[in-house]
Structure formats: structure tokens, C-alpha cells
Design a protein around this motif. Structure first.
Motif, mmCIF file in Angstrom:
data_model
loop_
_atom_site.group_PDB
_atom_site.id
_atom_site.type_symbol
_atom_site.label_atom_id
_atom_site.label_comp_id
_atom_site.label_asym_id
_atom_site.label_seq_id
_atom_site.Cartn_x
_atom_site.Cartn_y
_atom_site.Cartn_z
ATOM 1 N N LYS A 30 2.305 -12.274 22.586
ATOM 2 C CA LYS A 30 2.182 -13.742 22.197
ATOM 3 C C LYS A 30 2.393 -14.111 20.517
ATOM 4 O O LYS A 30 2.542 -15.263 20.242
ATOM 5 N N GLY A 31 2.519 -12.997 19.951
ATOM 6 C CA GLY A 31 2.676 -13.314 18.515
ATOM 7 C C GLY A 31 3.181 -12.192 17.733
ATOM 8 O O GLY A 31 3.146 -11.015 18.099
ATOM 9 N N TYR A 32 3.535 -12.400 16.265
ATOM 10 C CA TYR A 32 3.910 -11.395 15.221
ATOM 11 C C TYR A 32 3.584 -11.855 14.153
ATOM 12 O O TYR A 32 3.837 -12.894 13.538
ATOM 13 N N TYR A 33 2.810 -11.058 13.533
ATOM 14 C CA TYR A 33 2.542 -11.026 11.942
ATOM 15 C C TYR A 33 3.048 -10.298 11.134
ATOM 16 O O TYR A 33 2.722 -9.094 11.150
ATOM 17 N N LEU A 34 3.925 -10.623 10.255
ATOM 18 C CA LEU A 34 4.700 -9.601 9.554
ATOM 19 C C LEU A 34 3.734 -9.293 8.357
ATOM 20 O O LEU A 34 3.015 -9.867 7.579
ATOM 21 N N TRP A 35 3.828 -7.778 8.045
ATOM 22 C CA TRP A 35 3.046 -7.305 6.908
ATOM 23 C C TRP A 35 4.220 -7.020 5.752
ATOM 24 O O TRP A 35 5.003 -6.325 5.877
ATOM 25 N N SER A 36 4.216 -7.581 4.621
ATOM 26 C CA SER A 36 2.750 -8.378 4.305
ATOM 27 C C SER A 36 3.520 -9.694 3.435
ATOM 28 O O SER A 36 4.740 -9.995 3.156
ATOM 29 N N GLY A 70 5.773 -6.763 0.438
ATOM 30 C CA GLY A 70 5.709 -7.996 0.796
ATOM 31 C C GLY A 70 6.971 -8.634 0.795
ATOM 32 O O GLY A 70 8.037 -8.248 0.732
ATOM 33 N N ILE A 71 7.013 -9.807 1.409
ATOM 34 C CA ILE A 71 8.323 -10.561 1.515
ATOM 35 C C ILE A 71 8.345 -11.627 0.301
ATOM 36 O O ILE A 71 9.263 -12.453 0.271
ATOM 37 N N ILE A 72 7.248 -11.808 -0.485
ATOM 38 C CA ILE A 72 7.229 -12.305 -1.757
ATOM 39 C C ILE A 72 6.977 -11.448 -2.730
ATOM 40 O O ILE A 72 5.792 -10.612 -2.746
ATOM 41 N N TYR A 73 7.586 -11.230 -3.753
ATOM 42 C CA TYR A 73 7.592 -10.214 -5.013
ATOM 43 C C TYR A 73 6.586 -10.668 -5.755
ATOM 44 O O TYR A 73 6.684 -12.030 -6.253
ATOM 45 N N VAL A 74 5.634 -9.890 -6.137
ATOM 46 C CA VAL A 74 4.554 -10.207 -7.156
ATOM 47 C C VAL A 74 4.744 -9.226 -8.386
ATOM 48 O O VAL A 74 4.834 -8.170 -8.468
#
Length: 449
Positions: free
Chosen positions: A396-402, A418-422
Motif C-alpha cells: 500500500k505504500g513506499y517510504y524512501l530512506w531517507s 538522503g535524497i537531499i544533501y546536507v
């Protein structure tokens, strides 16, 4: 697989994080120390001596982070509650410990993002560990009290609750193997911890029902399918031991009300009489839940090791397949196999992939982060998930890490999921190529070549 792969209209696209890995603000608002504060400040435990004291400073930057989530287009955001913010010391409850989460949830609702709260994602208050932690049965009551306060404070503003993240890691990896906080190598305490974590899960589900809340509640297990290195009886037996150790020790009690009988003699050999299962425990652990969350990253290929007189007596066998920056084999067919196994052997409940993703050696070049290997990894695993759905699977769903790079436990800040670089020095966020790709997946509700 080629062409267009459409997901069901009600499929939930999300991203996930965890409190200690991103929040920071370790000494603000009356927060007490957790086992990860202690562990990370113990020399030699975390790479380069990194700690989560500041992490991604999400505690102060949550509003702009939620705006990034809205730009990404996720339907749901999975986060966890920091137990030490609410119960910083024995006998002391801070109602204000939930204030941050109330503000976060308000922002999520403002942007049309469904909150999904994990009650426990490893940051056990240190005072509880000082009493024996998860190996002491008293922790079940402490956890139940924390869960009750969370349910009452956040209530139906959170329609999706996860009791525990990865009990295997919180017990066997942490109390037996010693790689995670509190860093012990005591199999007896590890298996006692596993039982108490599962028991507290059942207690929380029962409590949620008693309070009459209207959302869904379940648990997230990290499952690592085991494959034999050959067709020999010895390697097949090794695969069974590995499977019991990694998967069945948690699946079986939740869905069958019993621990794996074939592995119990080995556990008792190395742990003695656990003296842990009391009347009614297994009924509580197996109380019906609303869904199963699974975290999937890789598989294990194992060979019998008769010279290794240890708990499972196996050793891993490398393959020729590519690996992530964690050294984990990329084998998406194992996700497909796992989903079918869960459907055939364990449950018809809705399944959510609550974590899946890849560590990559990312760097900013000319203001951009090209992380093609991560895109390939996620695409391949979504392909496997889509195949399962097409064949009638209840995914029912997919949560990407991170959502963002963060404190990767014993690896500190050296691994980026991450898919956002910090940028940890400036806290500047830079969406990676995978961010923009995942946004298109969500917009299209599926994959296109």
C-alpha cells in the motif's frame, strides 16, 4: 522491465527519517540523554567520534524542511518521537516534550502531508538502560506509559502509528553483536530484549484500541532474506538458521504466536533459560495489528561454517552483484521474493515498505548532486514492488530512506542515504538528482522509461 508501471491510485508515496538522526537540539527543552548520546560519546564506538548533538538541526529547521517535503510531493512523512524529550529521567514526565512534534504535525497538515509516527526508533532514555534497558521487563511498562502519553498528546492528528522500528537492530544488533547502543555482547540480554520489545509492541496495540483512536497501528521489521550458497544440505540448513536469526524470530511471534522451534535450542544453548516468557505474553505479542511495515535494503547469501561454534555458525558469501556505499549487495529480486513470502506464509494485512534506499558517495559539483546509482537502486526496487502489486500483492505504500542525509548511527556522518544533501557545517540543504527523479515518480504515480 520496460514501459509504464502505474501504481494504484491510493498508493502512499513517502519519505522517512528518525529523531536522533536528524533533530539535534540534544540539550534543549529539558531533553535527557539517550543511549545513543552515551554510546556516541564513548571513544571508538562511532566513526570519527561523531554524535547526534546537532545532526541536521531539524528541531529548528523543521518548517523549511516540511516545505522541501511539499516540493517533493510526498503524501506521507514518517518520523519518530524522541523518548528522552518526554521522559528525561525516572518519574519525570514533560508534556512539553511533545510540543516540537505538535508544531511539526501542524506544518505537515498545512501542506497536505500525512504524519506517520514511529514511537520507538532506538533512542532509549539512558536512565532506563541504567536499570537494564530492554533486557529488564520493567521497560515494557515504561514504554507503555510513553506510548499512552504520545497517543493522548497527538491523538488522531497522527493517523498512522508504528510501535517499533527494527526490533532486530534494537535487540540482537545492540545487546548481542554490540554494533549499536548500548553496545553489549551478551546474547542472553539480547534475546530478553527482543522479547520485551515485541511484548511492548503488543501492549501498545492493545492500548491504542482501548483509547478508541481511529488510525492504524503496526510494527516495522527489518527483514533480510537469506539464500543458501549452494544446494548442499549443510548450506540449506545454514540458510534456515540465518533466516530464523534475522527474520523468523520476529515474524513468527507476531503472526503465529510462537518463536521458531527449530532455532530455540540454539538460543537456549548460548543464552541458557531465558526465563522471560510469562503466561499471556505470546497472546499479547500476536494481537492483531492493522499493517506490517518492512525495511528492506539487501539480502544475505550464507554458507555453513562447521568450524564456527557460534549462535548461527554461518559465514556470508560475496556475489558478483554491485553494492551500495554500505557494502550491501544490490539484489532487488530479494524484495520481490520477500513480499511473496510474507503474503504466502504470514499475513494478508496491508504491507508498507517503510524504508528502502541506498547510501552513495555523494558530492556537490557545480551546485548539483548527481546520484544516479541511488536512482537506479530505487527504480529497481520499485519495479520489484510493482511486480508484486500486479500479481495481487497488498502493498500500500513506499517510504524512501531517507529524506535527507543524516547521522548514520555507528558510521556517523560518513554515509549518505538522503535524497537531499546536507552540508553539516552550514546546514544548507541541496536536493539531489534523486529528489527530482522521485518527485516525477510521485507526480506520475509510477515509473516510466
Amino acid at each position: 522491465m520496460t514501459g509504464k508501471r502505474q501504481f494504484p491510485d491510493d498508493f502512499i508515496w513517502g519519505a522517512a527519517t528518525a529523531s536522533y538522526q536528524i533533530e539535534g537540539a540534544a540539550n534543549e527543552g529539558g531533553r535527557g540523554p539517550s543511549i545513543w548520546d552515551t554510546f556516541s560519546k564513548t571513544p571508538g564506538k562511532v566513526l570519527l567520534g561523531h554524535t547526534g548533538d546537532v545532526a541536521c538541526d531539524h528541531f529548528h529547521r523543521y518548517e523549511s524542511d516540511v516545505k522541501l517535503m511539499a516540493d517533493l510531493g510526498i503524501k506521507s512523512y514518517r518520523f519518530s518521537l524522541a523518548w528522552p524529550r518526554v521522559m528525561p529521567e525516572k518519574g519525570r514526565y514533560l508534556e512539553s516534550g511533545f510540543d516540537f512534534y505538535k508544531r511539526l504535525i501542524e506544518q505537515l497538515h498545512k501542506h497536505g502531508i500525512t504524519p506517520a509516527a514511529t514511537i520507538y526508533h532506538w533512542d532509549l532514555p539512558q536512565w532506563i538502560e541504567d536499570e537494564g534497558g530492554w533486557s529488564n521487563r520493567a521497560v515494557v511498562d515504561y514504554y507503555k506509559e510513553f506510548a499512552e502519553q504520545a497517543f493522548k498528546a497527538l491523538g488522531d492528528d497522527v493517523p498512522f502509528w508504528i510501535t517499533h522500528n527494527e526490533p532486530w537492530c534494537a535487540s540482537l544488533l545492540s545487546y548481542g553483536i554490540g554494533e549499536h547502543a548500548p553496545g553489549l555482547k551478551d546474547w542472553r540480554r539480547a534475546y530478553r530484549a527482543a522479547h520485551h520489545i515485541l511484548l511492548s509492541h503488543g501492549e501498545a496495540v492493545k492500548l491504542y484500541r482501548e483509547l478508541g483512536l481511529k488510525g492504524q497501528i503496526g510494527i516495522t521489521l527489518n527483514l533480510t532474506p537469506a539464500y543458501p550458497a549452494s544446494d548442499s544440505p549443510e548450506d540449506i540448513a545454514a540458510q534456515q538458521r540465518q533466516d530464523a536469526f534475522s527474520n523468523r524470530w520476529f515474524l513468527d511471534p507476531i503472526f503465529k504466536g510462537e518463536y521458531p522451534a527449530d532455532f530455540m535450542p540454539r538460543v537456549e544453548r548460548f543464552c541458557g533459560d531465558l526465563n522471560v516468557i510469562q503466561p499471556g505474553d505470546m497472546e499479547t505479542i500476536s494481537v492483531p495489528q492493522d499493517f506490517l511495515g518492512i525495511n528492506f535494503y539487501t539480502r544475505s547469501v550464507v554458507k555453513d561454517d562447521p568450524a564456527d561454534d557460534s549462535l548461527i555458525s554461518v559465514h556470508g558469501v560475496p556475489t558478483d552483484n554491485p553494492v551500495t556505499d554500505m557494502g550491501w549487495e544490490i539484489y532487488p529480486d530479494a524484495l520481490y521474493d520477500l513480499l511473496h513470502r510474507l503474503k504466502n506464509e504470514y499475513t494478508d494485512l496491508p504491507i508498507y515498505i517503510t524504508e528502502n534506499g541506498a547510501a552513495n558517495a555523494d558530492a556537490i559539483v557545480n551546485g548539483e548532486v548527481e546520484d544516479t546509482p541511488r536512482i537506479d537502486y530505487v527504480r529497481q526496487h520499485l519495479d520489484a514492488a510493482h511486480r508484486f502489486i500486479q500479481e495481487g500483492g497488498n502493498l500500500k505504500g513506499y517510504y524512501l530512506w531517507s529524506l535527507m542525509d543524516n547521522f548514520e548511527w555507528a558510521f556517523g556522518y560518513t554515509k549518505r542515504f538522503g535524497i537531499i544533501y546536507v552540508d553539516y557545517e552550514t546546514q544548507v540543504r541541496t536536493p539531489k538528482a534523486s529528489f527530482h527523479w522521485y518527485r516525477q515518480v510521485i507526480e506520475n504515480n509510477g515509473l516510466t522509461d
